[in-house]
Design a protein around this motif. Structure first.
Motif, short mmCIF file in Angstrom:
data_model
loop_
_atom_site.label_atom_id
_atom_site.label_comp_id
_atom_site.label_asym_id
_atom_site.label_seq_id
_atom_site.Cartn_x
_atom_site.Cartn_y
_atom_site.Cartn_z
N LEU A 114 71.58 20.61 69.08
CA LEU A 114 71.41 19.28 69.70
C LEU A 114 70.28 19.36 70.29
O LEU A 114 69.66 18.28 70.29
N THR A 115 69.73 20.43 71.13
CA THR A 115 68.58 20.66 71.86
C THR A 115 67.52 20.20 70.94
O THR A 115 66.51 19.69 71.16
N GLU A 116 67.58 21.31 69.66
CA GLU A 116 66.42 20.85 68.67
C GLU A 116 66.15 19.51 68.22
O GLU A 116 65.17 19.32 68.03
N LEU A 154 74.84 13.37 76.31
CA LEU A 154 74.09 13.01 75.12
C LEU A 154 73.14 11.76 75.23
O LEU A 154 73.56 10.92 75.96
N ASP A 155 71.98 11.97 75.08
CA ASP A 155 71.09 10.84 74.82
C ASP A 155 71.55 9.74 73.89
O ASP A 155 71.24 9.91 72.51
N THR A 186 69.09 16.83 79.83
CA THR A 186 69.35 17.87 80.92
C THR A 186 69.77 17.26 82.22
O THR A 186 70.34 18.08 83.23
N ASP A 187 68.70 16.23 82.64
CA ASP A 187 69.08 15.86 83.91
C ASP A 187 69.37 14.14 83.74
O ASP A 187 68.21 13.40 83.84
N GLY A 237 76.01 27.42 69.98
CA GLY A 237 75.22 27.04 68.85
C GLY A 237 74.88 25.57 68.61
O GLY A 237 73.90 25.21 68.27
N LEU A 238 76.10 24.93 68.88
CA LEU A 238 75.87 23.53 68.56
C LEU A 238 74.88 23.07 69.64
O LEU A 238 74.16 22.14 69.58
#
Ligand code: C2E
Ligand code: C2E
Ligand code: C2E
Length: 87
Positions: A72-74, A12-13, A80-81, A67-68
């Motif tokens: 979270l990506t949206e 998580l950011d 991702t890195d 789905g979560l």
């Protein structure tokens, strides 16, 4: 030995997560704060979370773990890195 791939790891950011005013993410933010407290990990820009905890959180959101992750990506709160942040 065992290789830990960063792919698939949920990171998580925290800056973006805690900046979110969207009520949709309030439970994720609460959970992240609780994990930080349990680990004593207060100074990180990012937080890696357990697959088990993702599963538990998905239930709260009436969703599946994937789905979560999509949600979270949206919202743009997944990293991702993580290494790219410190480059
Ligand atoms: P615990 O589960 O008995 O873990 C003890 C210590 O083992 C942790 O101390 C950590 O140093 C290490 N450890 C356990 N699992 C992992 C892992 O998957 N990756 C890494 N890198 N290290 C691991 P720590 O971090 O001070 O956490 C203390 C206790 O706080 C943990 O005891 C656990 O009960 C709780 N905790 C911490 N983070 C989480 C979390 O993300 N989810 C949950 N459910 N509990 C957590
Ligand atoms: P990584 O998992 O790709 O993480 C890259 C960087 O993101 C880490 O650099 C750290 O600055 C940050 N980061 C990732 N997750 C967390 C988190 O939950 N809390 C905080 N505060 N920061 C986080 P760092 O620490 O120099 O680690 C470099 C690489 O070393 C990591 O890449 C990982 O592959 C490995 N590593 C570091 N600590 C552990 C650990 O406790 N367990 C395991 N298995 N690998 C670790
Ligand atoms: P990681 O440290 O690279 O660990 C990758 C996976 O190895 C973990 O996935 C878990 O399945 C296993 N693993 C590593 N250390 C332990 C351990 O001490 N006990 C057990 N039972 N399994 C272990 P998982 O659980 O999905 O966690 C993903 C990432 O979340 C970890 O990557 C780590 O960065 C972070 N994390 C999880 N739990 C803790 C914790 O208690 N303390 C800290 N500091 N970080 C944690």
């Amino acid at each position: 030995g065992i290789r830990h791939e960063s792919a698939g790891k949920i990171v998580l950011d925290l800056e973006k997560l805690y900046d979110q005013t969207d009520a949709d993410l309030s439970y994720v933010a609460k959970y992240a704060r609780a994990i930080q407290q349990q680990r004593g990990d207060y100074n990180g820009r990012v937080l890696s979370i357990r697959a088990d905890d993702l599963r538990a959180l998905a239930i709260v959101y009436d969703s599946s773990p994937s789905g979560l992750v999509e949600r979270l990506t949206e919202h743009g709160v997944l990293v991702t890195d993580p290494r790219s942040l410190f480059a």
